[in-house]
Design a protein around this motif. Structure first.
Motif, mmCIF file in Angstrom:
data_model
loop_
_atom_site.group_PDB
_atom_site.id
_atom_site.type_symbol
_atom_site.label_atom_id
_atom_site.label_comp_id
_atom_site.label_asym_id
_atom_site.label_seq_id
_atom_site.Cartn_x
_atom_site.Cartn_y
_atom_site.Cartn_z
ATOM 1 N N TYR A 283 0.833 -1.206 0.000
ATOM 2 C CA TYR A 283 0.000 0.000 0.000
ATOM 3 C C TYR A 283 0.868 1.257 0.000
ATOM 4 N N PRO A 284 0.372 2.336 -0.588
ATOM 5 C CA PRO A 284 1.145 3.578 -0.630
ATOM 6 C C PRO A 284 1.257 4.194 0.759
ATOM 7 N N PRO A 285 2.178 5.144 0.929
ATOM 8 C CA PRO A 285 2.275 5.827 2.222
ATOM 9 C C PRO A 285 1.061 6.704 2.477
ATOM 10 N N SER A 286 0.991 7.277 3.656
ATOM 11 C CA SER A 286 -0.117 8.152 4.023
ATOM 12 C C SER A 286 -0.348 9.232 2.957
ATOM 13 N N PRO A 287 -1.613 9.507 2.638
ATOM 14 C CA PRO A 287 -1.896 10.589 1.682
ATOM 15 C C PRO A 287 -1.291 11.927 2.106
ATOM 16 N N LYS A 288 -1.036 12.075 3.394
ATOM 17 C CA LYS A 288 -0.441 13.330 3.866
ATOM 18 C C LYS A 288 0.976 13.523 3.339
ATOM 19 N N VAL A 289 1.626 12.425 2.942
ATOM 20 C CA VAL A 289 2.969 12.543 2.371
ATOM 21 C C VAL A 289 2.919 13.318 1.062
ATOM 22 N N ILE A 290 1.858 13.107 0.288
ATOM 23 C CA ILE A 290 1.714 13.805 -0.995
ATOM 24 C C ILE A 290 1.654 15.306 -0.783
ATOM 25 N N ASP A 291 1.007 15.719 0.303
ATOM 26 C CA ASP A 291 0.864 17.147 0.570
ATOM 27 C C ASP A 291 2.194 17.826 0.853
ATOM 28 N N LEU A 292 3.215 17.057 1.141
ATOM 29 C CA LEU A 292 4.527 17.637 1.445
ATOM 30 C C LEU A 292 5.249 18.126 0.198
ATOM 31 N N MET A 293 4.886 17.549 -0.950
ATOM 32 C CA MET A 293 5.651 17.815 -2.165
ATOM 33 C C MET A 293 5.240 19.144 -2.803
ATOM 34 N N THR A 294 5.436 20.212 -2.075
ATOM 35 C CA THR A 294 5.091 21.546 -2.561
ATOM 36 C C THR A 294 6.297 22.187 -3.233
ATOM 37 N N HIS A 295 6.031 23.261 -3.972
ATOM 38 C CA HIS A 295 7.114 23.996 -4.631
ATOM 39 C C HIS A 295 8.080 24.552 -3.594
ATOM 40 N N VAL B 20 4.820 13.001 9.247
ATOM 41 C CA VAL B 20 3.392 12.867 8.942
ATOM 42 C C VAL B 20 2.965 11.407 8.949
ATOM 43 N N ALA B 21 3.894 10.488 8.651
ATOM 44 C CA ALA B 21 3.550 9.066 8.714
ATOM 45 C C ALA B 21 3.209 8.666 10.144
ATOM 46 N N PHE B 22 3.923 9.207 11.110
ATOM 47 C CA PHE B 22 3.599 8.935 12.510
ATOM 48 C C PHE B 22 2.320 9.656 12.930
ATOM 49 N N GLU B 23 2.109 10.845 12.405
ATOM 50 C CA GLU B 23 0.922 11.603 12.788
ATOM 51 C C GLU B 23 -0.358 10.970 12.252
ATOM 52 N N ASP B 24 -0.275 10.339 11.076
ATOM 53 C CA ASP B 24 -1.458 9.714 10.478
ATOM 54 C C ASP B 24 -1.570 8.269 10.981
ATOM 55 N N ASP B 25 -1.846 8.124 12.262
ATOM 56 C CA ASP B 25 -1.856 6.809 12.894
ATOM 57 C C ASP B 25 -3.009 5.943 12.394
ATOM 58 N N ALA B 26 -4.123 6.562 12.079
ATOM 59 C CA ALA B 26 -5.280 5.798 11.608
ATOM 60 C C ALA B 26 -4.967 5.103 10.283
ATOM 61 N N LYS C 261 -2.591 2.114 10.908
ATOM 62 C CA LYS C 261 -3.272 0.955 11.485
ATOM 63 C C LYS C 261 -4.169 0.272 10.468
ATOM 64 N N SER C 262 -4.795 1.057 9.596
ATOM 65 C CA SER C 262 -5.646 0.476 8.564
ATOM 66 C C SER C 262 -4.845 -0.420 7.623
ATOM 67 N N CYS C 263 -3.701 0.079 7.155
ATOM 68 C CA CYS C 263 -2.861 -0.719 6.254
ATOM 69 C C CYS C 263 -2.302 -1.945 6.965
ATOM 70 N N ARG C 264 -1.844 -1.751 8.203
ATOM 71 C CA ARG C 264 -1.309 -2.866 8.976
ATOM 72 C C ARG C 264 -2.350 -3.969 9.149
ATOM 73 N N ASP C 265 -3.564 -3.572 9.505
ATOM 74 C CA ASP C 265 -4.611 -4.562 9.750
ATOM 75 C C ASP C 265 -4.980 -5.313 8.471
ATOM 76 N N LYS C 266 -4.971 -4.619 7.347
ATOM 77 C CA LYS C 266 -5.264 -5.295 6.079
ATOM 78 C C LYS C 266 -4.182 -6.325 5.751
ATOM 79 N N ILE C 267 -2.938 -5.979 5.994
ATOM 80 C CA ILE C 267 -1.836 -6.907 5.722
ATOM 81 C C ILE C 267 -1.932 -8.131 6.625
#
Length: 350
Positions: free
Chosen positions: A36-48, A254-260, A263-269
C-alpha cells in the motif's frame, strides 16, 4: 579484484538485497515492502516551497522527527537516534558497541546483514543455533559476550519473541548491549521500547520501510538509554552529520501523525497474511507461525528452488535462500488480496 583494493574489501562477501527487477506486470513478493502507498499526507509535502528548500542542508539533529518519535512511544527525544534506513542505524551501532574483545552473539538463521557488518568492522561473532522449531532459545546466550543482537520477529522465519523472554534475557545479560531489531514488529509482535527505561543496555531499532510504506525514503531509528544514543551520535557525526534529507524527515513525521492510516494498512496486511497461510496450508505447505508482513513457507513434496522458479516464470517473485537448514523454504511477502490470490491460483496450477 583490483590491486588498489584493501584487504578488508577483498575479504568481504557483501549483503545481497532482494531483487528489484524492472519487469512489467510483475507481482513482487520478495522484499517485504508494503503493498500500500504511504499516508496521503505525504503527498501534501511535495510543494514547490519544499522542493525549493532542498538547496539548504537539513537539520543535522532531526529535532522535529526525534520529538515526533519520542511522543509516539512515550520516551524523551534524547532517547531517540535517527538514520538513513535501519541498515545505516545498525551499521553505526555495530561500530559503536560491538567492537569488543568478546564475541557478538546472534542467531544462526537471522538477518544476513549481521555477518557482513562483523566482517566489515572486524568483529568476532558467534552464531547461536535456533531450536529445531526455528525459535530462539535465550538460555543458549548465557555465555561471555561483547553484545547480543536479534530481530523480533526474526527474519526470515517471521517468528516473534514474547516480551517476557526478552526481559528475562536483559535481566541476566547486564554487561553488554542487547539490540532488538524490530523491522517487522508492527505486524504482531510486541515492541521492547517499553523496556528501555528499565534496562540501560537495551537498544531497539525500527524502520519506516515496512509498516509505514516509506521504503523509498530510507528512514530508520533507534530508541534506548541516553548514553547509548550519545555513542551513536558520536559515530554518526564522525561519518555523516546529515543522514536524513528534508523530505525524508517531513514524510516520516506525517507518517507517525497519520496513525489511523498506518493501522488500517497494517490490519489489512495481517488479515491477508492469515488468509494466505490458510490457503497455502490447503496446498500442503508447512508454514512457520508469522508475526511479520511475510510468511516462511515450505512446499512439502516439492523443491523450494523449483517452486520459486515456477512462480517467477509466472511473473510472481518470492525470495529463496540457498542456505543450510532453510533451503527448502520460501519467504513470501504479503501483498494485496489480489496479488496473493494470483499466487495461490498459480500454485494450484502447479
Amino acid at each position: 579484484m583490483s590491486k588498489f583494493w584493501s584487504q578488508v574489501v577483498r575479504e568481504l562477501e557483501p549483503y545481497v538485497p532482494g531483487e528489484q527487477p524492472q519487469i512489467d506486470g510483475l507481482i513482487k513478493l520478495n522484499t517485504n515492502e508494503s503493498p500500500y502507498p504511504p499516508s496521503p499526507k505525504v503527498i501534501d509535502l511535495m510543494t514547490h516551497d519544499a522542493i525549493d528548500r532542498l538547496r539548504l542542508y537539513p537539520d543535522p539533529n532531526s529535532k522535529k522527527l526525534k520529538n515526533t518519535i519520542a511522543g509516539y512511544y512515550g520516551v524523551t527525544a534524547e532517547q531517540v537516534f535517527v538514520g538513513n534506513g535501519s541498515d545505516e542505524v545498525l551499521g553505526l551501532l555495530f561500530m559503536a558497541f560491538f567492537q569488543q574483545e568478546k564475541p557478538l552473539l546472534f542467531p544462526d538463521i537471522s538477518y544476513s546483514f549481521y555477518p557482513v557488518y562483523c566482517k566489515l568492522f572486524g568483529i568476532e561473532a558467534q552464531t547461536i543455533p535456533l531450536r529445531d522449531d526455528y525459535t530462539i532459545n535465550f538460555a543458549d546466550y548465557a555465555r561471555a559476550n561483547g553484545g547480543i543482537i536479534f530481530p523480533n520477529p526474526n527474519a526470515p522465519t517471521a517468528i516473534g519473541i514474547a516480551l517476557a523472554e526478552i526481559e528475562a534475557l536483559l535481566q541476566s545479560n547486564t554487561e553488554s548491549v542487547v539490540v532488538v531489531d524490530e523491522a517487522y514488529v508492527d505486524f504482531g509482535a510486541e515492541t521492547a521500547i517499553k523496556l528501555v527505561d528499565k534496562y540501560p543496555n537495551l537498544l531497539v531499532v525500527q524502520t519506516l520501510s515496512k509498516s509505514r510504506s516509506l521504503a523509498g525514503m530510507r528512514v530508520g531509528f533507534a530508541v534506548g538509554h541516553k548514553d547509548l544514543i550519545d555513542a551513536l551520535d558520536r559515530v554518526k557525526n564522525s561519518f555523516n552529520s546529515y543522514p536524513l534529507d528534508r523530505l525524508a524527515e517531513a514524510a516520516t513525521v506525517v507518517a507517525f501523525e497519520d496513525d489511523a492510516y498506518f493501522k488500517s494498512c497494517r490490519d489489512k496486511i495481517i488479515a491477508t497474511r492469515e488468509w494466505t497461510v490458510s490457503e497455502l496450508e490447503k496446498l500442503g505447505f508447512k508454514i512457520l507461525p508469522s508475526q511479520a508482513n511475510f510468511v516462511f513457507a515450505e512446499p512439502v513434496g516439492k523443491n523450494a528452488a523449483d517452486v520459486a522458479q515456477y512462480l517467477r516464470d509466472h511473473k510472481i517473485l518470492v525470495r529463496y535462500f540457498n542456505k543450510p537448514r532453510i533451503n527448502q523454504f520460501l519467504r513470501i511477502t504479503i501483498g494485496t488480496d489480489e496479488q496473493m490470490q494470483a499466487m495461490i491460483d498459480a500454485l494450484k496450477a502447479l
